[in-house]
Each structure stands twice: as C-alpha cells, then as structure tokens.
Write a protein that holds these residues in place. Sequence first.
Motif, mmCIF file in Angstrom:
data_model
loop_
_atom_site.group_PDB
_atom_site.id
_atom_site.type_symbol
_atom_site.label_atom_id
_atom_site.label_comp_id
_atom_site.label_asym_id
_atom_site.label_seq_id
_atom_site.Cartn_x
_atom_site.Cartn_y
_atom_site.Cartn_z
ATOM 1 N N ASP A 1 13.673 23.491 43.985
ATOM 2 C CA ASP A 1 12.940 22.250 43.727
ATOM 3 C C ASP A 1 11.434 22.488 43.622
ATOM 4 O O ASP A 1 10.706 21.643 43.110
ATOM 5 C CB ASP A 1 13.220 21.232 44.839
ATOM 6 C CG ASP A 1 14.647 20.717 44.774
ATOM 7 O OD1 ASP A 1 15.137 20.473 43.642
ATOM 8 O OD2 ASP A 1 15.283 20.585 45.826
ATOM 9 N N LEU A 2 10.965 23.619 44.173
ATOM 10 C CA LEU A 2 9.561 24.017 44.046
ATOM 11 C C LEU A 2 9.520 25.455 43.550
ATOM 12 O O LEU A 2 10.138 26.340 44.158
ATOM 13 C CB LEU A 2 8.836 23.902 45.385
ATOM 14 C CG LEU A 2 7.387 24.416 45.409
ATOM 15 C CD1 LEU A 2 6.505 23.619 44.457
ATOM 16 C CD2 LEU A 2 6.816 24.377 46.829
ATOM 17 N N VAL A 3 8.820 25.667 42.451
ATOM 18 C CA VAL A 3 8.696 27.008 41.871
ATOM 19 C C VAL A 3 7.217 27.350 41.757
ATOM 20 O O VAL A 3 6.438 26.582 41.173
ATOM 21 C CB VAL A 3 9.355 27.087 40.473
ATOM 22 C CG1 VAL A 3 9.222 28.501 39.890
ATOM 23 C CG2 VAL A 3 10.821 26.660 40.538
ATOM 24 N N VAL A 4 6.821 28.478 42.325
ATOM 25 C CA VAL A 4 5.463 29.000 42.165
ATOM 26 C C VAL A 4 5.508 30.091 41.103
ATOM 27 O O VAL A 4 6.413 30.938 41.111
ATOM 28 C CB VAL A 4 4.919 29.563 43.496
ATOM 29 C CG1 VAL A 4 3.607 30.322 43.279
ATOM 30 C CG2 VAL A 4 4.712 28.440 44.498
ATOM 31 N N VAL A 5 4.554 30.059 40.178
ATOM 32 C CA VAL A 5 4.478 31.080 39.126
ATOM 33 C C VAL A 5 3.104 31.728 39.211
ATOM 34 O O VAL A 5 2.081 31.047 39.091
ATOM 35 C CB VAL A 5 4.661 30.469 37.716
ATOM 36 C CG1 VAL A 5 4.791 31.564 36.670
ATOM 37 C CG2 VAL A 5 5.874 29.547 37.678
ATOM 38 N N SER A 6 3.071 33.039 39.455
ATOM 39 C CA SER A 6 1.799 33.758 39.475
ATOM 40 C C SER A 6 2.000 35.126 38.833
ATOM 41 O O SER A 6 3.132 35.596 38.683
ATOM 42 C CB SER A 6 1.268 33.907 40.904
ATOM 43 O OG SER A 6 2.074 34.774 41.660
ATOM 44 N N ASN A 7 0.899 35.757 38.472
ATOM 45 C CA ASN A 7 0.993 37.063 37.830
ATOM 46 C C ASN A 7 1.774 38.048 38.686
ATOM 47 O O ASN A 7 2.591 38.808 38.170
ATOM 48 C CB ASN A 7 -0.414 37.610 37.557
ATOM 49 C CG ASN A 7 -0.377 38.983 36.928
ATOM 50 O OD1 ASN A 7 0.159 39.175 35.845
ATOM 51 N ND2 ASN A 7 -0.940 39.972 37.623
ATOM 52 N N ARG A 8 1.548 38.033 40.002
ATOM 53 C CA ARG A 8 2.235 38.955 40.905
ATOM 54 C C ARG A 8 3.145 38.210 41.873
ATOM 55 O O ARG A 8 2.847 37.103 42.313
ATOM 56 C CB ARG A 8 1.209 39.750 41.714
ATOM 57 C CG ARG A 8 0.494 40.840 40.935
ATOM 58 C CD ARG A 8 1.424 41.982 40.509
ATOM 59 N NE ARG A 8 2.057 42.608 41.636
ATOM 60 C CZ ARG A 8 1.548 43.644 42.317
ATOM 61 N NH1 ARG A 8 0.368 44.135 41.981
ATOM 62 N NH2 ARG A 8 2.210 44.179 43.321
ATOM 63 N N LEU A 9 4.253 38.868 42.213
ATOM 64 C CA LEU A 9 5.088 38.371 43.305
ATOM 65 C C LEU A 9 4.321 38.504 44.621
ATOM 66 O O LEU A 9 3.364 39.291 44.706
ATOM 67 C CB LEU A 9 6.388 39.184 43.377
ATOM 68 C CG LEU A 9 7.435 38.906 42.293
ATOM 69 C CD1 LEU A 9 8.600 39.897 42.419
ATOM 70 C CD2 LEU A 9 7.960 37.476 42.372
ATOM 71 N N PRO A 10 4.746 37.789 45.666
ATOM 72 C CA PRO A 10 4.013 37.853 46.946
ATOM 73 C C PRO A 10 4.386 39.061 47.786
ATOM 74 O O PRO A 10 4.152 39.078 48.994
ATOM 75 C CB PRO A 10 4.441 36.557 47.635
ATOM 76 C CG PRO A 10 5.824 36.317 47.136
ATOM 77 C CD PRO A 10 5.829 36.785 45.702
ATOM 78 N N VAL A 11 4.991 40.078 47.171
ATOM 79 C CA VAL A 11 5.394 41.293 47.884
ATOM 80 C C VAL A 11 4.966 42.522 47.085
ATOM 81 O O VAL A 11 4.794 42.463 45.867
ATOM 82 C CB VAL A 11 6.923 41.348 48.118
ATOM 83 C CG1 VAL A 11 7.363 40.270 49.100
ATOM 84 C CG2 VAL A 11 7.696 41.206 46.806
ATOM 85 N N ASP A 12 4.781 43.629 47.804
ATOM 86 C CA ASP A 12 4.512 44.923 47.183
ATOM 87 C C ASP A 12 5.593 45.886 47.620
ATOM 88 O O ASP A 12 6.108 45.788 48.737
ATOM 89 C CB ASP A 12 3.154 45.483 47.622
ATOM 90 C CG ASP A 12 2.005 44.610 47.158
ATOM 91 O OD1 ASP A 12 1.967 44.285 45.957
ATOM 92 O OD2 ASP A 12 1.157 44.250 47.995
ATOM 93 N N ARG A 13 5.895 46.846 46.755
ATOM 94 C CA ARG A 13 6.893 47.860 47.109
ATOM 95 C C ARG A 13 6.204 49.065 47.716
ATOM 96 O O ARG A 13 5.276 49.616 47.126
ATOM 97 C CB ARG A 13 7.675 48.282 45.871
ATOM 98 C CG ARG A 13 8.991 48.936 46.221
ATOM 99 C CD ARG A 13 9.873 49.060 45.002
ATOM 100 N NE ARG A 13 11.271 48.961 45.374
ATOM 101 C CZ ARG A 13 12.219 48.601 44.552
ATOM 102 N NH1 ARG A 13 11.928 48.251 43.321
ATOM 103 N NH2 ARG A 13 13.458 48.543 44.963
ATOM 104 N N SER A 14 6.626 49.449 48.909
ATOM 105 C CA SER A 14 6.020 50.577 49.604
ATOM 106 C C SER A 14 6.445 51.883 48.943
ATOM 107 O O SER A 14 7.636 52.119 48.692
ATOM 108 C CB SER A 14 6.452 50.575 51.075
ATOM 109 O OG SER A 14 6.123 51.792 51.676
ATOM 110 N N ALA A 15 5.481 52.743 48.650
ATOM 111 C CA ALA A 15 5.783 54.060 48.058
ATOM 112 C C ALA A 15 6.476 54.953 49.078
ATOM 113 O O ALA A 15 7.209 55.876 48.710
ATOM 114 C CB ALA A 15 4.493 54.716 47.572
ATOM 115 N N GLU A 16 6.258 54.690 50.368
ATOM 116 C CA GLU A 16 6.799 55.558 51.409
ATOM 117 C C GLU A 16 8.311 55.412 51.558
ATOM 118 O O GLU A 16 9.043 56.403 51.584
ATOM 119 C CB GLU A 16 6.128 55.249 52.756
ATOM 120 C CG GLU A 16 4.628 55.552 52.749
ATOM 121 C CD GLU A 16 3.925 54.964 53.956
ATOM 122 O OE1 GLU A 16 4.613 54.547 54.911
ATOM 123 O OE2 GLU A 16 2.680 54.912 53.924
#
Length: 488
Positions: A20-35
Amino acid sequence: MSAQSDHATTHSDHATTTADLVVVSNRLPVDRSAEDDDWRRSPGGLVAALEPVLQQSGGAWVGWPGQPGAEIEPFTFDGMALVPVVLSEEDVELYYEGFSNDTIWPLYHDVISPPAYHREWWDAYVRVNRRFAEAAASVAAEGATVWVQDYQLQLVPSLLRELRPDVTIGYFHHIPFPAYGLYAQLPWRKQVLSGLLGADVIGFQRVADAGNFARAVRRQLGYETKAGSIKVPRTEAEGGGTRTAIAKAYPISIDVAAYDELARRPDVQARAKEIRESLGNPKTVLFGVDRLDYTKGIGHRLKAYGELLADGRLDVEDVTLVQVASPSRERVAAYMQLRDEIELTVGRINGDYDTVGHTAIRYLHHSYPREEMVALYLAADVMLVTALRDGMNLVAKEYIASRVDGGGVLILSEFTGAADELTQAVRVNPHDIAGLKDAITAAIEMPEAERRRRMRALRRRVRDHDVSDWSRSFLGDLALRSGEAATS
C-alpha cells in the motif's frame, strides 16, 4: 544471485504486489557487504525516516542494489519488501554518472561546475526512469501511495501515472531547485517539469525552491499556479479535465534520538577525548565533514583558515582544523580534479605552518561509522559548514544533535537549506573570505554563556523537527490529496 542474510529472505513476485506504500529511490536502503555477501542497512537519514513507516505498513522499496548488471529477486529485509531494479554498466555511466551527476547536479547547484548536455545521457535517463516506474507499478496495490525520491528519478511520477492512474504519487526533491534563469538552460526543461507534475505532492527543502519550481512551470508550461497549488491537465486515462498538484517546502531532518543516545555513551565520550589528545590537545578544534564535492565550499574554508594562520590571527599551537572529506563520484573528472586541488592546498598549508608537535590540518579522505562521527562532533569546538549551495545539509543538524554537553558553535553557510531553520548558528557567505575569517575568530572567541544559549535554541529546533516529523508531514499531505482525489 541469492540475497540471503540474517535479516534478508527471498520471496515470490506475488508477495510484493500488495504494497500500500511504495518508496522509489535510486538506491535500495541496503548495501551488500564484500566480506560475507550479506545485506547491511545503508547509513543515512532517508533510510532512518522511511524504514519504520514501511515496516508498519508492510510497504515496498524499489531501487538499484548498487551492483551493475546484478539481477536479484525481490527479497525482504527487516520487514521491508525490497524490489531491485537492474542497471547495466552503461546505465550507471550514462544515466547516473552522466545525466544525474554531470548534468542535473551542477545545473541545480547554481552551475558552480558547468553542466554537460548530451542527448545519449538524456536517452538513458528516460529509459532508466521508465524502468523504475514499471517496477513501482508492478508492486503497488490498487489505490496505493508511491513516494518517489530525488533528482535521479524526476520523470518517474508522470511515467507511473500513465501506467497506474489509480495510485497517489508523491515526489521529494532533496537538492536545490534552481532559479528560472539557470533552469531554462536545460534542453529537456519541459519534459522534466512534466515528469515532476505527475506527482500529487512535490516536496522541496526550502520555500525558495518550491517558488523556483512554480515559476518554471508558469514560464515553460503556462499552467496556473497559486500559493503552492498548480493546475495540471489530466491524462486521457484519468478522464480529462484538470487536477491540482501541490508544490511546497518540507525541510528534511535527522534521527535526533539516535545521535543523542550515541553522544551520551561513555565509550563515545572517551573516544572524543582520545581524538583531542591525538591532535595535541589544542585549545580549539575546528571541524569540517563533507562529501568531497565542489558544492561544499571546502576550498573556501581552507583558504580562510590558511589566511588566518598567515595573518597571525590563529596559531597552529592553539588551533587545529580536522577536515573529513569522504570519497564521492570518483570516476567523474570534476571530482578527481577537486580532490587534487584540496590535497595540494592541505599539503601547502601544513608545509608552511606545521610544528613538530602540532598539525595545522588533519585531513582524512575516508568515510567513518556513525559512532566515530559523533565522537568527532563532541571533540569539535567549532563546526564549519561552508557549502556554496546545499539542499539542506544534515551534517549541521547531526552536530547539534550530538552536542548533549550544550557546547560547540556552528558556523553555517546562508546558502544551505538548514540556514532557514538554524537561525542561532553563526551565518556566513562562504564566498566572502574576509567575512568567513571574521566568523571563525568570532566563534573561537565566543563567550561560553553565548555558546550555550545558541546551542540550547538550536537543539530545541532540531529536536522538535526530526526526521519522523518530516515523513509524517509529507505523507499526511499526500493522504489528504488521496482523499480529495477519491471524492472528486
């Protein structure tokens, strides 16, 4: 490609179609850890503001996962449905580094750096905006609310309205919107305005930005504008006629409680003491923290400080400037040049004024976790925010929220959105080097009682208008627009 971590689970496309609520932004609110290849929550005010709202509503967040070419299935993370949008290396180069950050960013920041206009960048911008709009359309429930974020996605509101006339659309513009004389340079000026006017509510950081937008709409599209209301022609899918869009200011803020809590932790306070000791325990620590960006006025700050040392008004035995410049857009030529200029200036000033025991400037080209930033804020007697143009500048608010001891002085550029709210700061025109020098010495010499009086008022303002207040205000107005549309 899997998307698993302690908090992340993949799910079917069907599970994402009921938001019912959708946020649209260039980036997702998460990052993938390289480790360990796990997902981590991204730092930043937008995530802090919107995560609780999405968790409560079972909402979805549409965005790029930060890896070119990565095809990742929708997944959940801490109660949010995340819907990744695929961007190729070429998309990143043309849409993001090109049009977003080498056309729109410099144009909207008063042409401090000249914008470049390339048709292939614009074509990529249209193509990628359509992809984001399609992803949002696919995940939004009937009659949903969709909130689009920032300048990379200015076409999404109108593209989404074409696909889903049933949804209510909000758009928030995090950076400045330029005066008409500058905006008019953009070859695709009408298309961008029409894109933004697909939204029911268009939010800006400052009243002046909303006014600049309305002026551009009148001049370019000829639509009637009055007190923040804009009459917009309805599409055929909407049944023709006109509808009313709202354009007004919603100054963004920070998660004040999180900074306050960190600043009261004994380990963070101990770290602040350590930082001062590592600098040789100067009488005064000046502090600047910015993305390494030409809009931030870092060069102006260094020039003023270097001249104060040269004039003998400051002594390196008594005063140290700590400058954190976090890496930014390192593949864009203007940013590479800026880094070289800043590092040459720092090296020259240090070469001229360092002593064996004291450094004029401690320059740090890194990003730091929030705990370390709060310790630096506590260690700093004077905070320098000298941006040449800034939509808001949340660093100023972070500094205030961290000063639980009631101390510290904020020097704040009048060309930031924050200057409209933080009236007890020492305001400066960063282009006026003589005035900036005077402001720095006035801040250093300011009586303790005045420091505390100013900081008390600043903390009250930031506490009363935190990031939750910002999101509630915007979404409240969006709900009103949705209700009016339903009854019209």
